[in-house]
Structure formats: structure tokens, C-alpha cells
Design a protein around this motif. Structure first.
Motif, PDB file in Angstrom:
ATOM      1  N   UNK A   1      18.029  29.982  65.450  1.00 11.04           N
ATOM      2  CA  UNK A   1      18.438  31.372  65.655  1.00 11.04           C
ATOM      3  C   UNK A   1      18.558  32.131  64.350  1.00 11.04           C
ATOM      4  N   UNK A   2      19.003  31.436  63.313  1.00 12.82           N
ATOM      5  CA  UNK A   2      19.100  32.046  61.989  1.00 12.82           C
ATOM      6  C   UNK A   2      17.714  32.400  61.456  1.00 12.82           C
ATOM      7  N   UNK A   3      16.750  31.527  61.669  1.00 15.02           N
ATOM      8  CA  UNK A   3      15.377  31.823  61.231  1.00 15.02           C
ATOM      9  C   UNK A   3      14.831  33.012  62.014  1.00 15.02           C
ATOM     10  N   UNK A   4      15.104  33.065  63.318  1.00 16.47           N
ATOM     11  CA  UNK A   4      14.691  34.230  64.122  1.00 16.47           C
ATOM     12  C   UNK A   4      15.268  35.515  63.539  1.00 16.47           C
ATOM     13  N   UNK A   5      16.570  35.483  63.227  1.00 18.66           N
ATOM     14  CA  UNK A   5      17.272  36.630  62.658  1.00 18.66           C
ATOM     15  C   UNK A   5      16.641  37.046  61.332  1.00 18.66           C
ATOM     16  N   UNK A   6      16.323  36.074  60.493  1.00 19.13           N
ATOM     17  CA  UNK A   6      15.709  36.376  59.206  1.00 19.13           C
ATOM     18  C   UNK A   6      14.296  36.925  59.382  1.00 19.13           C
ATOM     19  N   UNK A   7      13.542  36.380  60.325  1.00 16.11           N
ATOM     20  CA  UNK A   7      12.186  36.891  60.572  1.00 16.11           C
ATOM     21  C   UNK A   7      12.231  38.342  61.044  1.00 16.11           C
ATOM     22  N   UNK A   8      13.223  38.678  61.859  1.00 13.19           N
ATOM     23  CA  UNK A   8      13.385  40.072  62.288  1.00 13.19           C
ATOM     24  C   UNK A   8      13.735  40.963  61.103  1.00 13.19           C
ATOM     25  N   UNK A   9      14.558  40.460  60.186  1.00 16.61           N
ATOM     26  CA  UNK A   9      14.903  41.221  58.988  1.00 16.61           C
ATOM     27  C   UNK A   9      13.700  41.469  58.100  1.00 16.61           C
ATOM     28  N   UNK A  10      12.846  40.464  57.970  1.00 16.30           N
ATOM     29  CA  UNK A  10      11.628  40.621  57.184  1.00 16.30           C
ATOM     30  C   UNK A  10      10.725  41.657  57.842  1.00 16.30           C
ATOM     31  N   UNK A  11      10.597  41.585  59.165  1.00 15.84           N
ATOM     32  CA  UNK A  11       9.745  42.537  59.890  1.00 15.84           C
ATOM     33  C   UNK A  11      10.265  43.968  59.754  1.00 15.84           C
ATOM     34  N   UNK A  12      11.592  44.110  59.654  1.00 13.28           N
ATOM     35  CA  UNK A  12      12.195  45.435  59.503  1.00 13.28           C
ATOM     36  C   UNK A  12      12.238  45.865  58.035  1.00 13.28           C
ATOM     37  N   UNK A  13      11.679  45.043  57.148  1.00 11.87           N
ATOM     38  CA  UNK A  13      11.619  45.326  55.714  1.00 11.87           C
ATOM     39  C   UNK A  13      13.014  45.507  55.104  1.00 11.87           C
ATOM     40  N   UNK A  14      13.928  44.626  55.488  1.00 11.26           N
ATOM     41  CA  UNK A  14      15.287  44.647  54.940  1.00 11.26           C
ATOM     42  C   UNK A  14      15.474  43.462  54.011  1.00 11.26           C
ATOM     43  N   UNK A  15      16.311  43.650  53.023  1.00 15.66           N
ATOM     44  CA  UNK A  15      16.664  42.559  52.138  1.00 15.66           C
ATOM     45  C   UNK A  15      17.627  41.623  52.853  1.00 15.66           C
ATOM     46  N   UNK A  16      17.663  40.387  52.434  1.00 17.45           N
ATOM     47  CA  UNK A  16      18.492  39.395  53.101  1.00 17.45           C
ATOM     48  C   UNK A  16      19.980  39.746  52.991  1.00 17.45           C
TER      49      UNK A  16
END
Length: 107
Positions: A54-69
Motif C-alpha cells: 500500500x505504501x508503494x501504491x501511495x508513492x506511485x500515486x505521488x510520483x504520478x501527481x509530480x509531488x515530492x516524497x
């Protein structure tokens, strides 16, 4: 647990780590720190639960939204981790209960 279960688990873990390696470097660093924190704290369902995928899913969504971690989790990684597992039993809780105390209290 049979040999097929072990093989399947290994395949799933390899697929999971491949997803982590596909993240940008800053996400990978934070993911590894979170993973280390969870391995130390020890939520009971970490190995077969939905937490790390779930954390990887969350991070992949953040990357897709062009947000920093750090925009996603904030600057306090430990507080973020504690928030994720606040209602989950940990190995420390189990040990505390086996010693006769309540979780979160000193004996």
C-alpha cells in the motif's frame, strides 16, 4: 507452509522490490527508511499484510501527481510511520502483554 507458498511469496517480494526500484531516488530512500523502521517496530502483519504494498501504491500515486516524497509524508518519517500502525498490534505489544503489563506502559 508448503514449498509452493514459499516460492509464491518470493515471487511476490521480488515484484514488490522491482516496484520500489522503479520509484525516483528520493522516494526509494524514504521507502527504505520506512521499511527499516517497520522492521524494528514490528507490526504483526508486516510480512503478509497490505502495509508495504500500500505504501508503494501511495508513492506511485505521488510520483504520478509530480509531488515530492516529503510533500506526501511530511518531514517526520517516524511520525508518519507511527500514524500508519497506530491501531496495529506490534511485537513489542505482544512482549509487553506476555510480561504482564499493558501495551505502552512500563513494567
Amino acid at each position: 507452509m508448503g514449498i509452493q507458498d514459499i516460492i509464491q511469496g518470493k515471487k511476490q517480494w521480488r515484484a514488490h522490490t522491482a516496484r520500489v526500484r522503479a520509484l525516483p531516488p528520493d522516494y526509494q530512500i524514504v521507502y527504505k527508511e520506512i521499511q527499516k523502521y517497520f522492521f524494528k517496530v514490528g507490526p504483526l502483519d508486516l510480512a503478509d499484510g497490505p502495509l508495504l504494498p500500500g505504501l508503494v501504491d501511495f508513492f506511485e500515486e505521488g510520483v504520478a501527481a509530480d509531488k515530492g516524497v516529503l510533500e506526501l509524508i511530511g518531514t517526520d518519517v517516524a511520525a508518519f510511520c507511527d500514524g500508519l500502525i497506530k491501531d496495529s498490534p506490534t511485537y513489542a505489544d505482544v512482549h509487553q502483554e506476555s510480561c504482564g503489563g499493558k501495551p505502552g506502559t512500563a513494567v
